[in-house]
Scaffold this motif. Structure first.
Motif, PDB file in Angstrom:
ATOM      1  N   PRO A 184      -0.799  -6.692  -4.288  1.00 26.59           N
ATOM      2  CA  PRO A 184      -0.331  -6.435  -5.653  1.00 26.59           C
ATOM      3  C   PRO A 184      -0.292  -7.737  -6.444  1.00 26.59           C
ATOM      4  O   PRO A 184      -0.013  -8.793  -5.885  1.00 26.59           O
ATOM      5  N   ARG A 185      -0.576  -7.666  -7.756  1.00 23.60           N
ATOM      6  CA  ARG A 185      -0.533  -8.876  -8.585  1.00 23.60           C
ATOM      7  C   ARG A 185       0.896  -9.344  -8.812  1.00 23.60           C
ATOM      8  O   ARG A 185       1.119 -10.517  -9.119  1.00 23.60           O
ATOM      9  N   HIS A 226      -4.762 -16.662  -3.310  1.00 28.27           N
ATOM     10  CA  HIS A 226      -5.039 -15.816  -2.144  1.00 28.27           C
ATOM     11  C   HIS A 226      -6.238 -16.381  -1.406  1.00 28.27           C
ATOM     12  O   HIS A 226      -7.031 -17.147  -1.959  1.00 28.27           O
ATOM     13  N   THR A 275      -3.935  -4.754  -8.503  1.00 24.81           N
ATOM     14  CA  THR A 275      -4.060  -5.389  -7.193  1.00 24.81           C
ATOM     15  C   THR A 275      -5.293  -6.299  -7.161  1.00 24.81           C
ATOM     16  O   THR A 275      -6.210  -6.168  -7.960  1.00 24.81           O
ATOM     17  N   VAL A 276      -5.275  -7.214  -6.198  1.00 28.16           N
ATOM     18  CA  VAL A 276      -6.430  -8.070  -5.940  1.00 28.16           C
ATOM     19  C   VAL A 276      -6.830  -7.801  -4.497  1.00 28.16           C
ATOM     20  O   VAL A 276      -5.963  -7.787  -3.617  1.00 28.16           O
ATOM     21  N   GLU A 277      -8.114  -7.571  -4.253  1.00 24.29           N
ATOM     22  CA  GLU A 277      -8.538  -7.306  -2.876  1.00 24.29           C
ATOM     23  C   GLU A 277      -8.993  -8.588  -2.190  1.00 24.29           C
ATOM     24  O   GLU A 277      -9.788  -9.355  -2.725  1.00 24.29           O
ATOM     25  N   GLN A 318      -7.576   5.018 -10.910  1.00 24.16           N
ATOM     26  CA  GLN A 318      -8.134   4.065  -9.967  1.00 24.16           C
ATOM     27  C   GLN A 318      -8.333   2.690 -10.611  1.00 24.16           C
ATOM     28  O   GLN A 318      -8.063   1.669 -10.000  1.00 24.16           O
ATOM     29  N   PRO A 374      -5.579  -4.847  -0.180  1.00 28.05           N
ATOM     30  CA  PRO A 374      -5.043  -4.977  -1.542  1.00 28.05           C
ATOM     31  C   PRO A 374      -3.744  -5.787  -1.583  1.00 28.05           C
ATOM     32  O   PRO A 374      -2.822  -5.519  -0.823  1.00 28.05           O
ATOM     33  N   LYS A 411      -5.054   1.026 -10.915  1.00 29.93           N
ATOM     34  CA  LYS A 411      -4.630   0.534  -9.619  1.00 29.93           C
ATOM     35  C   LYS A 411      -5.380  -0.755  -9.282  1.00 29.93           C
ATOM     36  O   LYS A 411      -4.814  -1.711  -8.774  1.00 29.93           O
ATOM     37  N   ALA A 412      -6.672  -0.757  -9.589  1.00 28.98           N
ATOM     38  CA  ALA A 412      -7.488  -1.934  -9.310  1.00 28.98           C
ATOM     39  C   ALA A 412      -6.984  -3.142 -10.099  1.00 28.98           C
ATOM     40  O   ALA A 412      -6.966  -4.265  -9.608  1.00 28.98           O
TER      41      ALA A 412
END
Length: 216
Positions: free
Chosen positions: A20-21, A34, A11-13, A4, A18, A7-8
């Motif tokens: 992806p970077r 963003h 990505t940027v929320e 997790q 989410p 995954k975090a």
């Protein structure tokens, strides 16, 4: 680290969505900014879309060397002009937060792009036709939350920029933007500094580049 966490990190929320970077296009493109599009009605902030801006960072940095060491990019219109005109691959990913009819989005895009073309004295029959084609593309769409509009601007003018729309349960739909001036003004709608539709996004881009351009 756990799966997790990995995954975090990848990505940027933005508003729980989410991004992806990195994404794979012709090159690997990095998330450089963003934000959201929103309006305030009776003190309520209504968020319409989450936005992620991806581009070929190495190529862009080469093009933006004139801003090395400058920290105040947000107020610098010339910086955003250079970013828009940089001949590098770019992707704008727009994810729907609040559901609307695609026609509403199409009308916003059309009027914003038309105003910019008129102001730049570039609004001729060809531009009108190309812009109408883009607007028509959105007419029949329905923007459910989670639907994604992607604008792909290739690095060179040999391939036409393309807009795609994906929503649950439907095939991906695409339309080409067959006019360079229209494509430029769509970029400006999202990347145009002061006049961009999402100020949170352009501020995020300015911060990213200020950091990248100040590092040795």
């Amino acid at each position: 680290g756990s799966e997790q966490e990995k995954k975090a990190a990848a990505t940027v929320e933005v508003e729980g969505i989410p991004f992806p970077r990195e994404i794979a296009a012709a090159k690997t493109l990095s998330l450089v900014g963003h934000g959201v599009t929103d309006i305030e009605i009776h003190f309520l902030q209504i968020k319409f879309n989450a936005i992620g801006v991806y581009l070929d960072v190495d190529g862009a940095m080469e093009h933006l060397q004139g801003w090395k060491g400058k920290s105040q990019l947000m107020e610098d219109e010339a910086f955003f002009d250079a970013l828009v005109s940089a001949p590098v691959e770019k992707v704008l990913r727009v994810v729907v937060i609040k559901e609307i009819k695609g026609s509403q989005y199409g009308v916003q895009l059309e009027s914003s792009v038309r105003d910019r073309l008129v102001a730049a004295d570039k609004y001729e029959d060809e531009e009108e036709e190309a812009l109408e084609k883009v607007s028509d593309f959105f007419q029949s769409k329905y923007f459910r939350p989670g639907s994604v509009v992607t604008f792909h601007f290739p690095a060179t003018a040999t391939a036409a920029p393309e807009i795609s729309f994906v929503t649950e349960g439907k095939e991906e739909a695409k339309v080409a933007v067959e006019n360079a001036a229209v494509a430029e003004m769509i970029q400006r709608w999202y990347l145009g500094g002061d006049s961009a539709v999402s100020q949170t996004t352009v501020r995020s881009i300015a911060d990213s580049f200020a950091a990248m351009l100040s590092s040795p």
